[in-house]
Design a protein around this motif. Structure first.
Motif, PDB file in Angstrom:
ATOM      1  N   PRO A  60      47.169  30.889  19.502  1.00 26.55           N
ATOM      2  CA  PRO A  60      47.379  32.037  20.510  1.00 26.55           C
ATOM      3  C   PRO A  60      47.270  31.502  22.114  1.00 26.55           C
ATOM      4  O   PRO A  60      47.345  32.094  23.010  1.00 26.55           O
ATOM      5  CB  PRO A  60      45.919  33.109  20.089  1.00 26.55           C
ATOM      6  CG  PRO A  60      45.694  32.679  18.895  1.00 26.55           C
ATOM      7  CD  PRO A  60      46.162  31.231  18.481  1.00 26.55           C
ATOM      8  N   ARG A  65      53.855  30.513  21.648  1.00 28.83           N
ATOM      9  CA  ARG A  65      53.627  30.710  20.256  1.00 28.83           C
ATOM     10  C   ARG A  65      52.879  31.793  20.323  1.00 28.83           C
ATOM     11  O   ARG A  65      52.865  32.580  19.216  1.00 28.83           O
ATOM     12  CB  ARG A  65      52.755  29.548  19.882  1.00 28.83           C
ATOM     13  CG  ARG A  65      53.365  28.010  19.767  1.00 28.83           C
ATOM     14  CD  ARG A  65      52.782  27.152  19.202  1.00 28.83           C
ATOM     15  NE  ARG A  65      52.719  27.274  17.737  1.00 28.83           N
ATOM     16  CZ  ARG A  65      51.459  26.632  17.145  1.00 28.83           C
ATOM     17  NH1 ARG A  65      50.722  25.976  17.659  1.00 28.83           N
ATOM     18  NH2 ARG A  65      51.448  26.930  15.657  1.00 28.83           N
ATOM     19  N   ARG A  66      52.018  32.358  21.254  1.00 26.78           N
ATOM     20  CA  ARG A  66      51.282  33.707  20.970  1.00 26.78           C
ATOM     21  C   ARG A  66      52.242  34.854  21.252  1.00 26.78           C
ATOM     22  O   ARG A  66      52.186  35.763  20.500  1.00 26.78           O
ATOM     23  CB  ARG A  66      50.352  33.636  22.467  1.00 26.78           C
ATOM     24  CG  ARG A  66      49.666  35.003  22.191  1.00 26.78           C
ATOM     25  CD  ARG A  66      48.544  35.293  23.721  1.00 26.78           C
ATOM     26  NE  ARG A  66      47.903  36.343  23.781  1.00 26.78           N
ATOM     27  CZ  ARG A  66      46.982  36.431  23.202  1.00 26.78           C
ATOM     28  NH1 ARG A  66      46.293  35.659  22.281  1.00 26.78           N
ATOM     29  NH2 ARG A  66      46.329  37.797  23.196  1.00 26.78           N
ATOM     30  N   GLU A  67      53.403  34.721  21.982  1.00 28.86           N
ATOM     31  CA  GLU A  67      54.515  35.669  22.113  1.00 28.86           C
ATOM     32  C   GLU A  67      55.097  35.843  20.915  1.00 28.86           C
ATOM     33  O   GLU A  67      55.403  36.767  20.293  1.00 28.86           O
ATOM     34  CB  GLU A  67      55.403  35.370  22.958  1.00 28.86           C
ATOM     35  CG  GLU A  67      56.331  36.310  23.348  1.00 28.86           C
ATOM     36  CD  GLU A  67      57.644  36.174  24.432  1.00 28.86           C
ATOM     37  OE1 GLU A  67      58.405  37.014  24.574  1.00 28.86           O
ATOM     38  OE2 GLU A  67      57.401  35.209  25.240  1.00 28.86           O
ATOM     39  N   LEU A  69      53.783  35.103  17.841  1.00 28.42           N
ATOM     40  CA  LEU A  69      52.782  35.721  16.928  1.00 28.42           C
ATOM     41  C   LEU A  69      52.648  37.175  17.302  1.00 28.42           C
ATOM     42  O   LEU A  69      52.816  37.989  16.405  1.00 28.42           O
ATOM     43  CB  LEU A  69      51.581  34.930  17.237  1.00 28.42           C
ATOM     44  CG  LEU A  69      50.159  35.528  16.636  1.00 28.42           C
ATOM     45  CD1 LEU A  69      50.415  35.645  15.078  1.00 28.42           C
ATOM     46  CD2 LEU A  69      48.906  34.896  17.076  1.00 28.42           C
TER      47      LEU A  69
END
Length: 122
Positions: A60, A65-67, A69
């Motif tokens: 996160p 990578r958060r997007e 996820l």
């Protein structure tokens, strides 16, 4: 632009409008929706493939990578809403009922700090 998704009802209406505008209801039988939910859940799982625990926990913090996820979580939620619509399930009521069942299976005095399945709690 979608209305603010401040409730499951608003989000459900938005996903149904999106589906209906594209004439996709014809493809959305219960089996296809359940398969699609599982495919999206696998894409969520794929974000962790070959990752060490600390890499997954850091996911996160990386904006890209958060997007990814967030996108996969959203896909899972949207398919779940479509499944519930097709099966006439009130997700909020079902979730509340499941919490009650889980509370009975996992009483605090036996389950606190334990990863044991309810049948193995003593």
């Amino acid at each position: 632009m979608l209305p603010p998704a401040d409730s499951l009802a608003v989000l459900r209406a938005a996903v149904l409008a999106f589906r209906d505008a594209r004439d996709w209801r014809q493809f959305h039988n219960l089996k296809n929706l359940i398969v699609s939910l599982n495919l999206e859940a696998a894409e969520l799982l794929e974000l962790t493939q070959w990752q060490r625990d600390e890499e997954v926990e850091a996911l996160p913090a990386d904006p890209v990578r958060r997007e990814a996820l967030a996108d996969e979580c959203a896909d899972v939620l949207l398919y779940l809403l479509l499944i519930a619509e097709q099966a006439k399930i009130d997700l909020l009521a079902a979730a509340q009922a499941k919490l009650v069942k889980n509370a009975a299976k996992y009483p605090v005095d036996k389950a606190r700090g334990s990863r044991a399945k309810y049948v193995d709690l003593s």
